[in-house]
Design a protein around this motif. Sequence first.
Motif, PDB file in Angstrom:
ATOM      1  N   CYS A 127       0.847  -1.202   0.000  1.00  0.00           N
ATOM      2  CA  CYS A 127       0.000   0.000   0.000  1.00  0.00           C
ATOM      3  C   CYS A 127       0.877   1.244   0.000  1.00  0.00           C
ATOM      4  CB  CYS A 127      -0.902  -0.005   1.231  1.00  0.00           C
ATOM      5  SG  CYS A 127      -2.073   1.364   1.266  1.00  0.00           S
ATOM      6  N   HIS A 128       0.540   2.178  -0.900  1.00  0.00           N
ATOM      7  CA  HIS A 128       1.316   3.409  -0.976  1.00  0.00           C
ATOM      8  C   HIS A 128       0.440   4.563  -1.449  1.00  0.00           C
ATOM      9  CE1 HIS A 128       1.618   1.292  -4.844  1.00  0.00           C
ATOM     10  NE2 HIS A 128       1.688   2.484  -5.406  1.00  0.00           N
ATOM     11  N   PRO A 129       0.736   5.776  -0.952  1.00  0.00           N
ATOM     12  CA  PRO A 129      -0.010   6.954  -1.397  1.00  0.00           C
ATOM     13  C   PRO A 129       0.405   7.330  -2.810  1.00  0.00           C
ATOM     14  CG  PRO A 129       1.665   7.588   0.177  1.00  0.00           C
ATOM     15  CD  PRO A 129       1.701   6.092   0.089  1.00  0.00           C
ATOM     16  N   LEU A 130      -0.520   7.886  -3.565  1.00  0.00           N
ATOM     17  CA  LEU A 130      -0.237   8.323  -4.929  1.00  0.00           C
ATOM     18  C   LEU A 130      -0.013   9.827  -4.947  1.00  0.00           C
ATOM     19  CD1 LEU A 130      -2.861   6.114  -6.764  1.00  0.00           C
ATOM     20  CD2 LEU A 130      -0.450   5.653  -6.397  1.00  0.00           C
ATOM     21  N   ALA A 131       0.528  10.326  -6.029  1.00  0.00           N
ATOM     22  CA  ALA A 131       0.872  11.747  -6.129  1.00  0.00           C
ATOM     23  C   ALA A 131       0.267  12.372  -7.381  1.00  0.00           C
ATOM     24  CB  ALA A 131       2.393  11.887  -6.149  1.00  0.00           C
ATOM     25  N   GLN A 132       0.539  13.637  -7.572  1.00  0.00           N
ATOM     26  CA  GLN A 132       0.116  14.451  -8.708  1.00  0.00           C
ATOM     27  C   GLN A 132      -1.402  14.426  -8.884  1.00  0.00           C
ATOM     28  OE1 GLN A 132       2.613  13.243 -11.943  1.00  0.00           O
ATOM     29  NE2 GLN A 132       4.406  14.225 -11.088  1.00  0.00           N
ATOM     30  N   ASN A 133      -1.906  13.986 -10.025  1.00  0.00           N
ATOM     31  CA  ASN A 133      -3.352  14.053 -10.245  1.00  0.00           C
ATOM     32  C   ASN A 133      -4.122  13.004  -9.443  1.00  0.00           C
ATOM     33  OD1 ASN A 133      -2.347  11.944 -11.829  1.00  0.00           O
ATOM     34  ND2 ASN A 133      -3.942  12.179 -13.377  1.00  0.00           N
ATOM     35  N   ARG A 134      -3.433  12.132  -8.747  1.00  0.00           N
ATOM     36  CA  ARG A 134      -4.082  11.138  -7.884  1.00  0.00           C
ATOM     37  C   ARG A 134      -3.783  11.401  -6.407  1.00  0.00           C
ATOM     38  NH1 ARG A 134      -6.512   6.759 -10.065  1.00  0.00           N
ATOM     39  NH2 ARG A 134      -6.239   6.395 -12.280  1.00  0.00           N
ATOM     40  N   LYS A 135      -3.425  12.624  -6.076  1.00  0.00           N
ATOM     41  CA  LYS A 135      -3.130  12.987  -4.691  1.00  0.00           C
ATOM     42  C   LYS A 135      -4.347  12.701  -3.812  1.00  0.00           C
ATOM     43  CE  LYS A 135      -1.177  16.731  -1.974  1.00  0.00           C
ATOM     44  NZ  LYS A 135       0.165  16.274  -1.657  1.00  0.00           N
ATOM     45  N   GLY A 136      -4.118  12.104  -2.645  1.00  0.00           N
ATOM     46  CA  GLY A 136      -5.201  11.747  -1.737  1.00  0.00           C
ATOM     47  C   GLY A 136      -5.714  10.330  -1.963  1.00  0.00           C
ATOM     48  N   GLN A 137      -5.186   9.667  -2.978  1.00  0.00           N
ATOM     49  CA  GLN A 137      -5.575   8.288  -3.264  1.00  0.00           C
ATOM     50  C   GLN A 137      -4.443   7.348  -2.875  1.00  0.00           C
ATOM     51  OE1 GLN A 137      -6.617   8.154  -7.433  1.00  0.00           O
ATOM     52  NE2 GLN A 137      -8.438   9.405  -7.135  1.00  0.00           N
ATOM     53  N   TYR A 138      -4.785   6.081  -2.672  1.00  0.00           N
ATOM     54  CA  TYR A 138      -3.821   5.051  -2.302  1.00  0.00           C
ATOM     55  C   TYR A 138      -3.975   3.881  -3.262  1.00  0.00           C
ATOM     56  CZ  TYR A 138      -3.506   7.676   2.027  1.00  0.00           C
ATOM     57  OH  TYR A 138      -3.319   8.673   2.934  1.00  0.00           O
ATOM     58  N   ALA A 139      -2.909   3.088  -3.395  1.00  0.00           N
ATOM     59  CA  ALA A 139      -2.945   1.927  -4.278  1.00  0.00           C
ATOM     60  C   ALA A 139      -2.378   0.714  -3.551  1.00  0.00           C
ATOM     61  CB  ALA A 139      -2.144   2.194  -5.535  1.00  0.00           C
ATOM     62  N   VAL A 140      -2.941  -0.444  -3.845  1.00  0.00           N
ATOM     63  CA  VAL A 140      -2.374  -1.724  -3.412  1.00  0.00           C
ATOM     64  C   VAL A 140      -2.158  -2.558  -4.669  1.00  0.00           C
ATOM     65  CG1 VAL A 140      -3.255  -1.784  -1.048  1.00  0.00           C
ATOM     66  CG2 VAL A 140      -4.661  -2.647  -2.885  1.00  0.00           C
ATOM     67  N   ASP A 141      -1.133  -3.382  -4.648  1.00  0.00           N
ATOM     68  CA  ASP A 141      -0.787  -4.197  -5.804  1.00  0.00           C
ATOM     69  C   ASP A 141      -1.792  -5.317  -6.024  1.00  0.00           C
ATOM     70  OD1 ASP A 141       1.450  -2.680  -6.131  1.00  0.00           O
ATOM     71  OD2 ASP A 141       2.872  -4.242  -5.554  1.00  0.00           O
ATOM     72  N   LEU A 142      -2.063  -5.567  -7.298  1.00  0.00           N
ATOM     73  CA  LEU A 142      -2.794  -6.756  -7.710  1.00  0.00           C
ATOM     74  C   LEU A 142      -1.817  -7.545  -8.579  1.00  0.00           C
ATOM     75  CD1 LEU A 142      -6.253  -5.119  -8.538  1.00  0.00           C
ATOM     76  CD2 LEU A 142      -5.642  -6.439  -6.515  1.00  0.00           C
ATOM     77  N   VAL A 143      -2.293  -8.192  -9.617  1.00  0.00           N
ATOM     78  CA  VAL A 143      -1.399  -8.863 -10.553  1.00  0.00           C
ATOM     79  C   VAL A 143      -0.782  -7.785 -11.437  1.00  0.00           C
ATOM     80  CG1 VAL A 143      -1.273 -10.529 -12.431  1.00  0.00           C
ATOM     81  CG2 VAL A 143      -2.777 -10.961 -10.487  1.00  0.00           C
ATOM     82  N   HIS A 144       0.555  -7.773 -11.531  1.00  0.00           N
ATOM     83  CA  HIS A 144       1.251  -6.719 -12.269  1.00  0.00           C
ATOM     84  C   HIS A 144       0.708  -6.601 -13.683  1.00  0.00           C
ATOM     85  CE1 HIS A 144       4.505  -3.968 -13.113  1.00  0.00           C
ATOM     86  NE2 HIS A 144       4.706  -4.625 -14.249  1.00  0.00           N
ATOM     87  N   PRO A 145       0.386  -5.426 -14.138  1.00  0.00           N
ATOM     88  CA  PRO A 145       0.655  -4.076 -13.655  1.00  0.00           C
ATOM     89  C   PRO A 145      -0.555  -3.430 -12.967  1.00  0.00           C
ATOM     90  CG  PRO A 145       0.071  -3.939 -15.948  1.00  0.00           C
ATOM     91  CD  PRO A 145      -0.019  -5.405 -15.539  1.00  0.00           C
ATOM     92  N   TYR A 146      -1.573  -4.204 -12.625  1.00  0.00           N
ATOM     93  CA  TYR A 146      -2.815  -3.638 -12.100  1.00  0.00           C
ATOM     94  C   TYR A 146      -2.717  -3.275 -10.631  1.00  0.00           C
ATOM     95  CZ  TYR A 146      -5.005  -4.846 -16.457  1.00  0.00           C
ATOM     96  OH  TYR A 146      -5.323  -4.905 -17.782  1.00  0.00           O
ATOM     97  N   ARG A 147      -3.477  -2.242 -10.258  1.00  0.00           N
ATOM     98  CA  ARG A 147      -3.559  -1.772  -8.878  1.00  0.00           C
ATOM     99  C   ARG A 147      -5.023  -1.559  -8.507  1.00  0.00           C
ATOM    100  NH1 ARG A 147       1.011  -2.766  -9.918  1.00  0.00           N
ATOM    101  NH2 ARG A 147       2.877  -1.538  -9.556  1.00  0.00           N
ATOM    102  N   LEU A 148      -5.307  -1.729  -7.231  1.00  0.00           N
ATOM    103  CA  LEU A 148      -6.625  -1.400  -6.675  1.00  0.00           C
ATOM    104  C   LEU A 148      -6.476  -0.017  -6.056  1.00  0.00           C
ATOM    105  CD1 LEU A 148      -9.498  -2.458  -5.936  1.00  0.00           C
ATOM    106  CD2 LEU A 148      -8.517  -3.147  -3.764  1.00  0.00           C
TER     107      LEU A 148
END
Length: 98
Positions: free
Chosen positions: A56-77
């Motif tokens: 789990c990691h915070p996103l930046a730029q146009n996705r600021k305030g959102q977080y992502a977790v890894d799924l099957v590469h290259p997809y993220r939730l």
Amino acid sequence: MDITYKSKKLEKICTNAKIAERTYGQEMAVKIHQRIDEISAADTVEMMVQFHIGRCHPLAQNRKGQYAVDLVHPYRLIFEKTEKTIQIAHILEIVDYH
């Protein structure tokens, strides 16, 4: 953490294994449901980031305030947290944003 979803379609994918498998395949369906379980088991988003749950990691730029977790590469939730006192994870999308 409680979980809400951006759309009914996304909710069905994240809560129904057969629909997830039909949409994304077996490996991806397993990973989606694993991540949803991890999010619901966590107390806070900060805890997920601190202990690298699902990478789990915070996103930046146009996705600021959102977080992502890894799924099957290259997809993220992708999700965002709502509410300050009781955290709610609002699931936004399953996407390859790279």
